[in-house]
Design a protein around this motif. Sequence first.
Motif, PDB file in Angstrom:
ATOM      1  N   CYS A  96       0.811  -1.123  -0.014  1.00 14.77           N
ATOM      2  CA  CYS A  96       0.033   0.164  -0.171  1.00 14.77           C
ATOM      3  C   CYS A  96       0.901   1.110  -0.014  1.00 14.77           C
ATOM      4  CB  CYS A  96      -0.950  -0.018   1.262  1.00 14.77           C
ATOM      5  SG  CYS A  96      -0.053   0.190   2.662  1.00 14.77           S
ATOM      6  N   GLU A  97       0.110   2.511   0.155  1.00 21.49           N
ATOM      7  CA  GLU A  97       0.917   3.739   0.104  1.00 21.49           C
ATOM      8  C   GLU A  97       1.739   3.913   1.322  1.00 21.49           C
ATOM      9  OE1 GLU A  97      -3.149   4.059   2.284  1.00 21.49           O
ATOM     10  OE2 GLU A  97      -2.502   3.292   0.360  1.00 21.49           O
ATOM     11  N   VAL A  98       1.760   2.870   2.054  1.00 25.43           N
ATOM     12  CA  VAL A  98       2.720   2.856   3.151  1.00 25.43           C
ATOM     13  C   VAL A  98       4.180   2.696   2.808  1.00 25.43           C
ATOM     14  CG1 VAL A  98       3.927   1.869   5.502  1.00 25.43           C
ATOM     15  CG2 VAL A  98       1.249   2.410   5.135  1.00 25.43           C
ATOM     16  N   THR A  99       4.432   1.946   1.506  1.00 21.68           N
ATOM     17  CA  THR A  99       5.463   1.735   0.794  1.00 21.68           C
ATOM     18  C   THR A  99       6.156   3.026   0.282  1.00 21.68           C
ATOM     19  OG1 THR A  99       4.688  -0.354   0.241  1.00 21.68           O
ATOM     20  CG2 THR A  99       6.598   0.721  -1.026  1.00 21.68           C
ATOM     21  N   GLU A 100       5.218   3.890  -0.218  1.00 25.31           N
ATOM     22  CA  GLU A 100       5.621   5.142  -0.715  1.00 25.31           C
ATOM     23  C   GLU A 100       6.045   6.147   0.468  1.00 25.31           C
ATOM     24  OE1 GLU A 100       2.492   6.774  -3.426  1.00 25.31           O
ATOM     25  OE2 GLU A 100       1.467   4.769  -3.462  1.00 25.31           O
ATOM     26  N   TYR A 101       5.451   5.732   1.587  1.00 27.48           N
ATOM     27  CA  TYR A 101       5.874   6.734   2.989  1.00 27.48           C
ATOM     28  C   TYR A 101       7.332   6.090   3.242  1.00 27.48           C
ATOM     29  CZ  TYR A 101       6.306   8.164   7.567  1.00 27.48           C
ATOM     30  OH  TYR A 101       6.509   8.335   8.991  1.00 27.48           O
ATOM     31  N   VAL A 102       7.559   5.024   3.318  1.00 30.87           N
ATOM     32  CA  VAL A 102       8.872   4.534   3.708  1.00 30.87           C
ATOM     33  C   VAL A 102       9.838   4.859   2.551  1.00 30.87           C
ATOM     34  CG1 VAL A 102      10.123   2.181   4.084  1.00 30.87           C
ATOM     35  CG2 VAL A 102       7.741   2.716   5.108  1.00 30.87           C
ATOM     36  N   PHE A 103       9.749   4.881   1.482  1.00 30.65           N
ATOM     37  CA  PHE A 103      10.559   4.902   0.478  1.00 30.65           C
ATOM     38  C   PHE A 103      10.708   6.266  -0.333  1.00 30.65           C
ATOM     39  CE2 PHE A 103      10.437   0.286   0.715  1.00 30.65           C
ATOM     40  CZ  PHE A 103      11.831   0.068   0.665  1.00 30.65           C
ATOM     41  N   LYS A 104       9.774   6.994   0.054  1.00 34.16           N
ATOM     42  CA  LYS A 104       9.629   8.390  -0.532  1.00 34.16           C
ATOM     43  C   LYS A 104       9.151   8.246  -2.005  1.00 34.16           C
ATOM     44  CE  LYS A 104      11.237  10.317   3.387  1.00 34.16           C
ATOM     45  NZ  LYS A 104      10.458   9.592   4.330  1.00 34.16           N
ATOM     46  N   GLY A 105       8.499   7.211  -2.253  1.00 34.39           N
ATOM     47  CA  GLY A 105       8.266   6.951  -3.697  1.00 34.39           C
ATOM     48  C   GLY A 105       7.785   5.349  -3.726  1.00 34.39           C
ATOM     49  N   LEU A 106       7.581   4.957  -4.957  1.00 38.89           N
ATOM     50  CA  LEU A 106       7.149   3.483  -5.335  1.00 38.89           C
ATOM     51  C   LEU A 106       8.470   2.773  -5.931  1.00 38.89           C
ATOM     52  CD1 LEU A 106       4.844   1.966  -4.715  1.00 38.89           C
ATOM     53  CD2 LEU A 106       4.031   2.084  -6.983  1.00 38.89           C
ATOM     54  N   PRO A 107       9.334   2.177  -5.296  1.00 35.99           N
ATOM     55  CA  PRO A 107      10.317   1.358  -5.897  1.00 35.99           C
ATOM     56  C   PRO A 107      10.064   0.362  -7.270  1.00 35.99           C
ATOM     57  CG  PRO A 107      10.502   1.368  -3.703  1.00 35.99           C
ATOM     58  CD  PRO A 107       9.354   1.891  -3.994  1.00 35.99           C
ATOM     59  N   GLU A 108      10.959   0.607  -8.145  1.00 32.78           N
ATOM     60  CA  GLU A 108      10.570  -0.680  -9.344  1.00 32.78           C
ATOM     61  C   GLU A 108      11.310  -2.002  -8.495  1.00 32.78           C
ATOM     62  OE1 GLU A 108       9.310  -0.753 -12.440  1.00 32.78           O
ATOM     63  OE2 GLU A 108       8.972   1.468 -12.066  1.00 32.78           O
ATOM     64  N   VAL A 109      11.970  -1.983  -7.560  1.00 32.70           N
ATOM     65  CA  VAL A 109      12.445  -3.317  -6.805  1.00 32.70           C
ATOM     66  C   VAL A 109      12.497  -2.755  -5.520  1.00 32.70           C
ATOM     67  CG1 VAL A 109      14.060  -5.215  -6.947  1.00 32.70           C
ATOM     68  CG2 VAL A 109      13.553  -3.855  -9.270  1.00 32.70           C
ATOM     69  N   ILE A 110      12.345  -3.512  -4.599  1.00 29.85           N
ATOM     70  CA  ILE A 110      12.615  -3.772  -2.966  1.00 29.85           C
ATOM     71  C   ILE A 110      13.498  -4.961  -2.526  1.00 29.85           C
ATOM     72  CG2 ILE A 110      11.513  -3.619  -0.727  1.00 29.85           C
ATOM     73  CD1 ILE A 110       9.386  -2.265  -1.934  1.00 29.85           C
TER      74      ILE A 110
END
Length: 119
Positions: A96-110
């Motif tokens: 979810c958007e928490v990923t965007e919060y943690v990474f300051k965006g949506l990474p192609e690969v985590i």
Amino acid sequence: MRNTFRFYKTPENRWYIDIPEWQDDIAALEMVLGADTMLDKVSNYTSECFVEMSDEPFEGADPIRLIENLQQSIGGGNYLMENFRGTPVNQEMWLCEVTEYVFKGLPEVIYVNVIQENN
């Protein structure tokens, strides 16, 4: 960004990420739609695990690849974890958007590595 996060499972069998500075509703921190299944697997079916995550490769990490960007609709994205520690798991998950919060965006690969397992 490389950081270690604690994930925990409640007595109701619901997985959450522990982000102490989170100010919004805790419901947003729940891991659902495959992320919960992935956490069961990587925690060895326990109730807590510590996962080192980065948007850059690092030794011992397994990649989780973005397969569908959902930022313009529901937020976050669908990801695929093909392998975990050399074993095929082919686990799709919505992060979810928490990923965007943690990474300051949506990474192609985590990139992830479970560094500690507890019960």
